[in-house]
Motif scaffolding. Structure first.
Motif, PDB file in Angstrom:
ATOM      1  N   GLU A 270       0.823  -1.212   0.000  1.00 44.97           N
ATOM      2  CA  GLU A 270       0.000   0.000   0.000  1.00 44.97           C
ATOM      3  C   GLU A 270       0.856   1.260   0.000  1.00 44.97           C
ATOM      4  OE1 GLU A 270      -3.088   0.005   2.920  1.00 44.97           O
ATOM      5  OE2 GLU A 270      -3.392  -2.157   2.797  1.00 44.97           O
ATOM      6  N   THR A 360      -2.294  -5.792   4.458  1.00 48.76           N
ATOM      7  CA  THR A 360      -2.407  -6.587   3.222  1.00 48.76           C
ATOM      8  C   THR A 360      -1.185  -7.479   3.038  1.00 48.76           C
ATOM      9  OG1 THR A 360      -1.523  -4.725   1.907  1.00 48.76           O
ATOM     10  CG2 THR A 360      -3.922  -4.944   2.053  1.00 48.76           C
ATOM     11  N   GLN A 393      -6.982  -4.492  -4.889  1.00 52.41           N
ATOM     12  CA  GLN A 393      -6.497  -3.428  -5.763  1.00 52.41           C
ATOM     13  C   GLN A 393      -7.625  -2.670  -6.444  1.00 52.41           C
ATOM     14  OE1 GLN A 393      -3.557  -4.821  -8.511  1.00 52.41           O
ATOM     15  NE2 GLN A 393      -3.113  -2.797  -9.356  1.00 52.41           N
ATOM     16  N   ASP A 460       4.514  -3.037   4.116  1.00 50.22           N
ATOM     17  CA  ASP A 460       3.818  -1.945   4.802  1.00 50.22           C
ATOM     18  C   ASP A 460       4.098  -1.908   6.299  1.00 50.22           C
ATOM     19  OD1 ASP A 460       2.286  -0.784   2.560  1.00 50.22           O
ATOM     20  OD2 ASP A 460       1.369  -2.760   2.494  1.00 50.22           O
TER      21      ASP A 460
END
Length: 634
Positions: A270, A360, A393, A460
């Motif tokens: 992300e 994610t 996405q 992330d």
């Protein structure tokens, strides 16, 4: 008669003995203590003791504290006492190598001037003419200087770690050399690290780089590097997106020659924000945010699943997505707060960490013919499910992910440690700058010994939003860690490089105790009510659309038939009932959570005192009853 004379005398004597005992204890047993906290928070850890006792050159700790100014600040006073007691523990444990000086920097004195020269903060306090100094300046004989400019009370959990790191920095002759390679601007853009200046349009380094530079000698390698220096103790690769074979070959040869590697890959990072094209607004959405080192991973006995993202309802974090979730926080199953249950308790890297936030994340698949030993470090719960990354996405719907969640029965490894002997993935070498396939001068077809690689399927987790909060404090940016994300990385580097370091100290930071049972009840209630809410919202929407279609059809014919009017009236009634039911569901959700909160407050605040009172009443009644029975017997 003697009893009446002896009773007051005995009481006075007891008071004198008690006061004498307190004086003797205070003067002669100042270091004696019993730590009854669960994690022995007020006892130096073995890691701290090892570092303190290995100090080879004298260190002076100058603790500057404005005691008079702090009299009106009970929170500061309590924290100052904790700091001073801990500093004295360091002095006692050092066998004379650490000397503590407690200094009150009164205004217009040399001490105040020296404190300012060290860079300590003098904080103005309302109602006081003099500033408040509450910091530490530590020096060694080689003119080394480490400073804590002001002891923040909110950082009490990390106090021992901060002090031990300071001592280690002053006592360590040589630090480990590591390099960072990334396709992301992890070290900032148009930023001068020497002056700390940021050019217009640039970006500062990620906070993770500051943490690494505090502990190691850090260099940054370009993403197209063709040779990894053998002098490095460890290499950290972050988001190796679209690396060339030449760079992968260089990384592999470094590992085969005995180099240590920590790599972060991701099916959907992300934090990777592709540039926007004004002429093609969809280009950024269509751009890949994935990274992998598939050729190397397969040669080492595993691979990152190329299409799946791990969703987990058990460890989901609560997120408010605004209008998308009716301005109510919900469990977002793609953002997870991993607990010790998700961490390998047999590995030093993760044994004592409390919380790691991921977003994610992907997962690794172990190959059957692997020649290596693969150990999971971080894993999902056994109720996790896999979601196609294209859903994340292009059609990411937090409510739909929660309501359509189907718990599985498999725990997915999201971070692994790989050890063992391996063969090269580039037996012929790789293409050089001229396009020719060539081998390096010291090419290795197999590893010199067992490799040691740590792979994490989430980039992330290094994003500042998932592990740190920044706050301005009198012109200084203060970082408050909210999870052990950075601790995981530094533990990994220290462990694979054979450094004792601060692993055991670092793991003691953060002592919150979540109500796991409460969280489970909240998750189940929310899942049940959110599913009903979504169904009712769909009913309301479909009913309103049906009414609109009928009204528009009737408008073309000027008049509606009685049957159409009757059907519209029934549809409106259905819509009203559905909206009322929807409101009732939302009220029930709030009431369930509030009822649980009230019960917890009662048990924690009211029940224990009530039990104590009842026991006191019962004890008094039994004593009175026994006394009465004695009188009757006489």
């Amino acid at each position: 008669m003697n009893k009446q004379l002896l009773s007051p005398a005995g009481l006075v004597l007891a008071i004198i003995l008690f006061v004498s005992f307190i004086i003797v204890v205070n003067n002669n047993l100042t270091s004696a203590r019993i730590d009854l906290t669960e994690d022995r928070l007020y006892t130096l850890s073995n890691g701290s003791l090892n570092i303190i006792q290995s100090v080879q050159q004298p260190i002076t700790l100058r603790f500057y504290y404005s005691e008079r100014v702090a009299q009106a600040l009970p929170g500061i006073r309590a924290h100052a006492q904790r700091v001073q007691e801990l500093l004295r523990e360091y002095e006692r444990a050092s066998n004379g190598m650490i000397r503590l000086l407690v200094i009150d920097p009164r205004p217009f004195t040399d001490h105040e001037q020296r404190a300012e020269q060290y860079g300590l903060l003098g904080i103005p306090i309302d109602g006081e003419d003099d500033p408040l100094f509450f910091g530490l300046a530590a020096t060694n004989e080689l003119d080394g200087l480490e400073v804590i400019r002001f002891f923040q009370t909110v950082n009490e959990d990390t106090l021992e770690y901060d002090l031990t790191r300071l001592v280690q920095t002053l006592s360590e002759a040589q630090r480990r050399n590591i390099a960072v390679l990334s396709a992301l601007p992890i070290d900032g853009e148009d930023f001068d690290p020497l002056s700390g200046r940021l050019e217009e349009g640039g970006s500062p380094p990620w906070p993770i780089m500051g943490e690494l530079r505090d502990l190691f000698n850090v260099s940054v390698l370009p993403a197209d590097v063709r040779r990894i220096p053998s002098s490095l103790d460890a290499l950290v690769v972050v988001h190796p997106k679209e690396l060339t074979d030449a760079t992968l070959y260089a990384i592999e040869q470094y590992v085969l020659s005995g180099g240590r590697l920590v790599t972060f890959v991701d099916p959907h990072a992300e934090i990777d924000q592709p540039p926007r094209d004004p002429d093609n607004p969809m280009s950024a959405m269509m751009a890949s945010r994935a990274s992998n080192m598939d050729k190397l991973f397969q040669a080492w006995g595993f691979q990152r699943s190329p299409t799946d993202v791990v969703a987990d309802r058990v460890t989901a974090t609560r997120v408010d997505f605004g209008a998308r979730t009716n301005h109510q926080p919900i469990d977002y199953v793609l953002w997870q707060a991993l607990t010790p249950d998700n961490m390998n308790q047999e590995e030093r890297i993760t044994a004592n960490l409390r919380r790691i936030n991921v977003a994610t994340p992907g997962h690794f698949v172990l190959l059957e013919d692997a020649s290596t030993e693969i150990t999971p470090l971080l894993s999902s719960s056994s109720e996790a499910m896999l979601v196609d990354r294209r859903v994340v996405q292009f059609r990411n719907d937090p409510v739909a992910l929660l309501t359509r969640y189907e718990p599985g029965t498999i725990s997915y490894p999201m971070a692994i440690r790989v050890r063992g002997e391996v063969q090269t993935a580039f037996p012929e070498g790789a293409r050089d700058a001229t396009g020719q396939v060539q081998k390096m001068p010291n090419h290795r077809d197999s590893s010199d010994g067992p490799i040691d690689v740590i792979a994490i399927a989430d980039v992330d987790m290094l994003n500042p939003r998932f592990w740190v909060q920044q706050q301005e404090f009198f012109g200084e940016t203060i970082n408050f860690t909210t999870s052990n994300n950075v601790d995981f990385l530094t533990n990994a580097i220290e462990d694979i490089t054979g450094t004792e370091g601060l692993i055991s100290v670092r793991s003691r930071t953060g002592f919150s105790r979540p109500f796991t049972r409460v969280q489970a009840i909240q998750r189940e209630a929310e899942r049940r009510f959110r599913t009903q809410e979504r169904e009712l919202q769909r009913t309301v929407q479909e009913t309103q659309q049906a009414i609109a279609r009928m009204q528009s059809a009737g408008a073309g014919e000027q008049l509606l038939t009685p049957e159409q009017e009757q059907e519209i009236a029934e549809l409106r009634q259905m819509a009203n009932q559905a909206e009322q039911e929807l409101r009732r569901v939302r009220v029930n959700l709030r009431q369930d959570i509030e009822r649980l909160d009230t019960q917890l407050k009662f048990f924690n605040i009211g029940l224990v005192p009530m039990i104590v009172i009842l026991l006191a009443i019962l004890s008094g009644w039994l004593r009175l009853r026994k006394r009465r029975q004695g009188r009757f017997q006489h």
